[in-house]
Design a protein around this motif. Structure first.
Motif, PDB file in Angstrom:
ATOM      1  N   ILE A   1       9.704 -12.373 -25.449  1.00  0.00           N
ATOM      2  CA  ILE A   1       9.146 -11.354 -24.528  1.00  0.00           C
ATOM      3  C   ILE A   1       7.508 -11.476 -24.760  1.00  0.00           C
ATOM      4  CG2 ILE A   1       9.078  -9.091 -23.622  1.00  0.00           C
ATOM      5  CD1 ILE A   1      11.776  -8.629 -24.447  1.00  0.00           C
ATOM      6  N   TYR A   2       7.221 -11.539 -26.282  1.00  0.00           N
ATOM      7  CA  TYR A   2       5.860 -11.223 -26.643  1.00  0.00           C
ATOM      8  C   TYR A   2       5.246 -12.375 -27.413  1.00  0.00           C
ATOM      9  CZ  TYR A   2       7.594  -6.640 -26.183  1.00  0.00           C
ATOM     10  OH  TYR A   2       7.891  -5.288 -25.896  1.00  0.00           O
TER      11      TYR A   2
ATOM     12  N   CYS B   1      -2.338 -17.388 -19.083  1.00  0.00           N
ATOM     13  CA  CYS B   1      -1.156 -16.588 -18.454  1.00  0.00           C
ATOM     14  C   CYS B   1      -1.802 -16.000 -17.362  1.00  0.00           C
ATOM     15  CB  CYS B   1      -0.760 -15.528 -19.660  1.00  0.00           C
ATOM     16  SG  CYS B   1       0.297 -14.413 -19.042  1.00  0.00           S
TER      17      CYS B   1
ATOM     18  N   HIS C   1       0.029 -15.989 -13.447  1.00  0.00           N
ATOM     19  CA  HIS C   1       0.461 -14.710 -12.728  1.00  0.00           C
ATOM     20  C   HIS C   1      -0.449 -13.746 -12.070  1.00  0.00           C
ATOM     21  CE1 HIS C   1       3.366 -16.161 -16.083  1.00  0.00           C
ATOM     22  NE2 HIS C   1       4.097 -15.740 -15.067  1.00  0.00           N
TER      23      HIS C   1
ATOM     24  N   TYR D   1       4.069  -9.113  -9.026  1.00  0.00           N
ATOM     25  CA  TYR D   1       4.849  -8.836 -10.142  1.00  0.00           C
ATOM     26  C   TYR D   1       5.697 -10.199 -10.232  1.00  0.00           C
ATOM     27  CZ  TYR D   1       3.508  -4.248 -11.036  1.00  0.00           C
ATOM     28  OH  TYR D   1       2.781  -3.022 -11.355  1.00  0.00           O
ATOM     29  N   PRO D   2       6.137 -10.630 -11.709  1.00  0.00           N
ATOM     30  CA  PRO D   2       5.676 -10.226 -12.865  1.00  0.00           C
ATOM     31  C   PRO D   2       3.963 -10.406 -13.036  1.00  0.00           C
ATOM     32  CG  PRO D   2       7.112 -11.988 -13.157  1.00  0.00           C
ATOM     33  CD  PRO D   2       7.013 -11.791 -11.584  1.00  0.00           C
TER      34      PRO D   2
ATOM     35  N   CYS E   1       0.864 -10.520 -16.089  1.00  0.00           N
ATOM     36  CA  CYS E   1       0.537 -10.864 -17.470  1.00  0.00           C
ATOM     37  C   CYS E   1       0.004  -9.542 -17.778  1.00  0.00           C
ATOM     38  CB  CYS E   1      -0.185 -11.992 -17.364  1.00  0.00           C
ATOM     39  SG  CYS E   1      -0.291 -12.631 -19.122  1.00  0.00           S
TER      40      CYS E   1
ATOM     41  N   GLN F   1      -1.129  -5.699 -24.843  1.00  0.00           N
ATOM     42  CA  GLN F   1      -0.925  -4.276 -25.419  1.00  0.00           C
ATOM     43  C   GLN F   1      -1.910  -4.248 -26.724  1.00  0.00           C
ATOM     44  OE1 GLN F   1       2.982  -3.058 -26.742  1.00  0.00           O
ATOM     45  NE2 GLN F   1       2.362  -1.125 -26.422  1.00  0.00           N
TER      46      GLN F   1
ATOM     47  N   ARG G   1      -0.713  -7.994 -28.613  1.00  0.00           N
ATOM     48  CA  ARG G   1       0.246  -8.839 -28.083  1.00  0.00           C
ATOM     49  C   ARG G   1       0.192  -8.842 -26.630  1.00  0.00           C
ATOM     50  NH1 ARG G   1       5.712  -5.563 -29.325  1.00  0.00           N
ATOM     51  NH2 ARG G   1       5.192  -3.597 -28.252  1.00  0.00           N
ATOM     52  N   ILE G   2       0.685 -10.109 -26.014  1.00  0.00           N
ATOM     53  CA  ILE G   2       0.639 -10.148 -24.781  1.00  0.00           C
ATOM     54  C   ILE G   2       1.933 -10.301 -24.102  1.00  0.00           C
ATOM     55  CG2 ILE G   2      -1.799 -10.851 -24.465  1.00  0.00           C
ATOM     56  CD1 ILE G   2      -0.664 -13.967 -23.933  1.00  0.00           C
ATOM     57  N   PHE G   3       2.325 -10.329 -22.939  1.00  0.00           N
ATOM     58  CA  PHE G   3       3.753 -10.172 -22.426  1.00  0.00           C
ATOM     59  C   PHE G   3       3.727 -10.096 -20.666  1.00  0.00           C
ATOM     60  CE2 PHE G   3       3.520  -5.699 -21.809  1.00  0.00           C
ATOM     61  CZ  PHE G   3       2.844  -5.325 -23.045  1.00  0.00           C
ATOM     62  N   LEU G   4       4.695 -10.157 -20.224  1.00  0.00           N
ATOM     63  CA  LEU G   4       4.848  -9.719 -18.627  1.00  0.00           C
ATOM     64  C   LEU G   4       5.447  -8.615 -18.530  1.00  0.00           C
ATOM     65  CD1 LEU G   4       6.216 -13.463 -17.250  1.00  0.00           C
ATOM     66  CD2 LEU G   4       4.095 -12.549 -17.342  1.00  0.00           C
ATOM     67  N   VAL G   5       4.803  -7.745 -17.336  1.00  0.00           N
ATOM     68  CA  VAL G   5       5.712  -6.619 -17.059  1.00  0.00           C
ATOM     69  C   VAL G   5       6.215  -6.738 -15.448  1.00  0.00           C
ATOM     70  CG1 VAL G   5       4.127  -5.081 -18.191  1.00  0.00           C
ATOM     71  CG2 VAL G   5       3.500  -5.957 -16.163  1.00  0.00           C
ATOM     72  N   ALA G   6       7.244  -6.102 -15.742  1.00  0.00           N
ATOM     73  CA  ALA G   6       8.062  -6.446 -14.371  1.00  0.00           C
ATOM     74  C   ALA G   6       7.594  -5.144 -13.346  1.00  0.00           C
ATOM     75  CB  ALA G   6       9.518  -6.230 -14.694  1.00  0.00           C
TER      76      ALA G   6
ATOM     77  N   LEU H   1      11.897  -3.554  -9.826  1.00  0.00           N
ATOM     78  CA  LEU H   1      13.146  -4.259 -10.327  1.00  0.00           C
ATOM     79  C   LEU H   1      13.699  -3.479 -11.388  1.00  0.00           C
ATOM     80  CD1 LEU H   1      14.532  -6.827 -10.707  1.00  0.00           C
ATOM     81  CD2 LEU H   1      12.733  -7.533 -12.350  1.00  0.00           C
TER      82      LEU H   1
END
Lengths: 693, 208
Positions: A27-28, A181, A185, A196-197, A199, A202, A643-648, A652
């Protein structure tokens, strides 16, 4: 059974939340090479940045030109945004726009390579205003930079208060990962918003202190007094000043009031917008390296013990934050806690930024207000003449800045506040700073034109003499010769020369790589862990910092003598007869590596280098709202990471929740009905042997 | 549940030792070791199910001896069902808890290219495994009770098939669809063995 099951479930939960498990890695992506902006407080204000206690999250948007900001401020459909800002756009205008909106949840700044050509300084236009000597009672025409703006490039960004986190991305590879990223996205397609999703990023940098030093110190002292487990929220900025005398003095006693001392001073710290990033090449390192070279040159003179006046080499720490080190030394001198008193000071020579000389001119600044007094004027005139004479034959032209100019921000101003001492501040600028990157992360070796040829190994780079080193060595030579004359030396000064090789090695160690063979050979064996990071010179709250240690040991190496003592004798000099413990300091240093082996040959160094505490008197006197002394503190925090990640999409998430609840309700209903009609569903065959009538 | 946990501990120990003893950069070797680990774990879980059956058989004899009317208060079929549910719940908890802990954060799976539906499909897979363990418990104990070895072999083969199908992921069709079909088959078989019949089912559905 139930207890066991519960215990097992707790263990499983703990296992699931520990770091580094594979789902978390799916995820992260953590960002490791970042520097945060932290909160600093003074008597009345808080400056810096703050995040929420559980981090701030936002959809990433890359801003590389001004027009991209409109998406963030007005058009973008998924606020709040986390901005990845190009370093060249990190200026006051953009930042104030971002400060005013609620659509921004944080900022990540990518270092601009090369440095912004128009200059970048987040410091104030008038550094340390209000804590120097000029005020409405003394030289009001010079107060608040009315006459000369010292740092015109200064935007004052470091002294603003932001309510969102700001991080610096030091590694270009990580910046590229984030941009990739974003490209995959977040880029809007065909005019409509991206789907969505998305990038997202946080940032965690929650600061515990609020409002001002008065508030946070009050809370901390309440906690320390009454709580069993005190929760201190801020720490004062403190460290140690390094001082050493040419002729040894009794450091625990008092110097005879008849004995005169000339003080030479430089600062050894710097600052930038981000925490623990302070290369300070021109603002600090150039001056203290020159000072160290002059000290080495003077100690080589044969008749030092015959000189009429003593010379004290002082390195002040914390000067960036309203003169912490120098105000403390003046306070100690006034209160008789220092071996010298203000009466002992004959004159004062300070070196400020000296690496960017134009046409080899070095400017001499004096205080016009104190020179209106005749006796002071005579001594200052003498001082200026000695300095000018010492520059004959060297590639340095000394010029006076004149009566119309006040003193630039310097430690000398704190001494002037207490007594009208004749003194001079040497700089490479007449009015505004030559340094266009004052107190910023771009004040790097490139700023002072240090260049090395390609393809050198670290050892060769350590020994290579750059032009910058030669130029600083000339300044050091002039200063050393002038000090010899001022101290009453009568001989020819042409033999006094600063060594450019030493200057070059010091510049390499303090600016490029602290973990080099020379530094390793001159430090104590048990602190060799301090070497190895990228060099930077922030004063910090845990003391002494690397810079203070290294200045202390370099000064001991350059000005001290090797004595033939064993390790036990060196570490316990009070037991050794004839060691004169009060006059000298003994240090057991590692020594250099034998060329063919891995062991070192340690030895004992005797020097006159001492440390004196550099904590603002405001904290000693517990006057946390003082306007007389520096009151800077740094907030405490628990964790700082990014950190970076995708949000839905919200849809969904809602679907997942609704499906889960639906299955739950269905299964409850099914269980109920199956249970109720169990006799219909299951006709249990009677087991002949088991039934007993 | 405890027995399942012990079997998982032992099988993971074997896999851990194998991984540490091998070259971590050899991708096909690591994949092969993973497959080996999964198969070994399946066999170990079934072995522990058998051990549990043996334990319960002894327990029933003890309960019969203690009871007043000579028959045990719990029948072996009820024990089979409870054992299956225990195995299923524990395996479900282990599958889902660390996923749930990470699902609490702000991010979702996908930044490295994985499917966005990761959490949903994991949840469905866990559900099907819990059901399957329950039905396999009934089948297995019935097979041990009546010495029907083909039932025991069927359980082991089905378990290997379901675990093996998860290597099709992220092609979720390849793992979820066969698993649900196998679950339907196992459900029907277990229902028949527990005393149900098509007629009973019809009466249940029509009486509603």
């Amino acid at each position: 059974w139930w207890g066991l099951l519960r215990g097992l479930l707790l263990v499983v939960l703990a296992a699931g939340s520990c770091q580094g498990n594979s789902v978390e890695r799916k995820i992260y992506i953590p960002l490791n090479k970042t520097a945060p902006c932290v909160r600093l407080l003074n008597a009345t204000h808080q400056i810096g940045c703050q995040s929420s206690i559980s981090g701030d999250t936002g959809v990433i948007h890359v801003v590389e030109k001004e027009e991209d900001l409109n998406w963030v401020l007005a058009d973008g459909p998924h606020p709040p945004y986390m901005i990845l800002l190009d370093g060249n756009l990190f200026n006051r205008r953009v930042m104030l726009q971002l400060k005013g909106t609620s659509r921004v949840s944080g900022l990540a700044v990518a270092v601009a390579k090369p440095s912004p050509p128009q200059g970048f300084s987040p410091g104030l236009k008038c550094p340390n205003d209000g804590f120097g000597v000029y005020s409405k009672d003394y030289g009001p025409q010079f107060a608040h930079c009315n006459k000369t703006v010292w740092n015109p490039v200064g935007s004052g960004l470091s002294y603003e208060d932001f309510d969102f986190p700001i991080f610096l991305l030091e590694d270009a590879n990580e910046t590229q990962v984030i941009k990739q990223c974003y490209q995959d996205h977040n880029v809007p397609r065909d005019g409509s918003g991206p789907e969505y999703p998305l990038c997202a990023m946080q940032l965690f940098s929650h600061m515990h202190a609020v409002t001002s030093t008065v508030t946070c110190m009050r809370r901390s002292s309440l906690q320390s007094t009454f709580s069993i487990n005190p929760e201190v929220v801020c720490d004062p900025l403190l460290d140690y000043n390094v001082w050493s005398t040419l002729q040894p003095i009794n450091s625990s006693g008092k110097v005879d009031p008849e004995k005169e001392v000339i003080i030479v001073a430089t600062r050894i710290d710097s600052h930038s917008f981000f925490w623990n990033i302070a290369p300070g090449a021109e603002s600090a390192v150039s001056s203290f390296v020159t000072h160290l070279a002059a000290a080495e040159a003077l100690h080589k003179v044969s008749d030092v013990h015959l000189l009429q006046r003593n010379i004290m080499f002082t390195f002040f720490q914390g000067e960036t934050f309203d003169y912490i080190g120098s105000s403390r030394m003046v306070y100690d001198m006034e209160k008789d806690k220092f071996p010298l008193r203000l009466d002992n000071i004959h004159s004062f020579v300070e070196l400020n930024q000296v690496a960017l000389r134009n046409d080899s001119i070095l400017w001499m600044h004096t205080d016009p207000v104190s020179r209106m007094n005749e006796s002071v004027e005579v001594q200052v005139r003498n001082l200026l003449d000695v300095l000018s004479n010492s520059s004959m034959g060297a590639n340095v032209t000394l010029q006076e800045a004149g009566y119309s100019q006040p003193l630039p921000p310097s430690s000398f101003q704190r001494f002037l506040r207490a007594r009208h001492i004749p003194g001079v501040v040497l700089t490479d600028h007449k009015t505004a700073f030559q340094n266009r990157y004052y107190q910023s992360m771009y004040d790097t070796p490139e700023n002072i034109r240090m260049q090395y040829p390609e393809g050198l190994s670290p050892e060769e780079t350590l020994e290579y003499v750059t032009d910058t080193a030669k130029s600083l060595a000339e300044v050091a030579t002039v200063v050393a010769r002038a000090l010899y004359r001022l101290a009453g030396g009568a001989n020819n000064t042409s033999a006094i020369q600063a060594d450019p090789k030493t200057v070059s090695r010091m510049l390499y160690g303090f600016l490029i790589k602290m973990n080099n063979s020379w530094f390793q050979s001159i430090i104590k064996p048990d602190i060799k862990g301090i070497l190895g990071d990228v060099p930077q010179h922030y004063v910090a709250v845990s003391s002494p910092v690397n810079t203070t240690y290294l200045v202390q040991y370099v000064l001991a190496n350059l000005t001290g003598t090797v004595v033939n003592l064993t390790k036990e004798e060196c570490l316990n000099p009070e037991k050794t007869p004839g060691s004169e413990k009060e006059m000298y300091e003994y240090a057991w240093v590692q020594g250099s590596l034998d060329p063919n082996s891995t062991s070192r040959v340690p030895y004992c160094v005797r020097s006159t280098v001492h440390l004196s505490k550099a904590l603002s008197p405001a904290f000693e006197l517990r006057q946390w709202g003082s306007t007389e002394y520096s009151t800077w503190t740094e907030s405490r925090w628990k964790e700082i990471r990014a950190r970076i990640f995708l949000v839905a999409s919200k849809e969904l998430e809602i679907i997942t929740l609704v499906v889960g609840i639906a299955i739950l309700i269905f299964s409850l209903l099914a269980t109920y009905f199956i249970n109720a009609k169990a006799d219909v569903l299951f006709s249990i065959p009677r087991d002949p042997g088991a039934v007993a009538y | 549940a405890f027995f399942w946990l012990v079997s998982l501990l032992l099988s993971s120990l074997i896999w851990f030792i194998a991984v540490k003893a091998s070259n971590p950069w050899d991708e096909p070797l690591q994949k092969g070791l993973l497959i080996f680990g999964v198969m070994f774990s399946v066999l170990l879980q079934e072995a522990f199910r058998f051990l549990y059956y043996k334990l319960l058989r002894k327990a029933i004899e003890g309960l019969v001896a203690l009871s007043e009317d000579g028959c045990s208060p719990i029948s072996i079929q009820q024990m089979a069902y409870v054992a299956g549910v225990g195995f299923g719940l524990m395996s479900g908890a282990f599958s889902m808890i660390n996923l749930l802990a990470d699902a609490l954060g702000p991010g979702t799976v996908g930044i490295h290219g994985d499917s966005q539906l990761y959490f949903l499909t994991s949840a469905f897979m866990t559900m099907v495994l819990i059901f399957l363990h329950t039905f396999w418990g009934i089948l297995f104990f019935h097979g041990c009770e009546h010495r029907h070895w083909w039932e025991i072999m069927a359980v082991i083969v089905m378990h290997l098939a379901v675990s093996g199908s998860t290597f099709c992921n992220p092609l979720y069709v390849g793992s979820l669809v066969p698993s649900y079909l196998l679950m339907a088959a196992a459900a029907a078989w277990a229902y028949l063995l527990s005393g149900g019949s098509a007629r009973n089912l019809q009466r249940f559905l029509l009486c509603k």
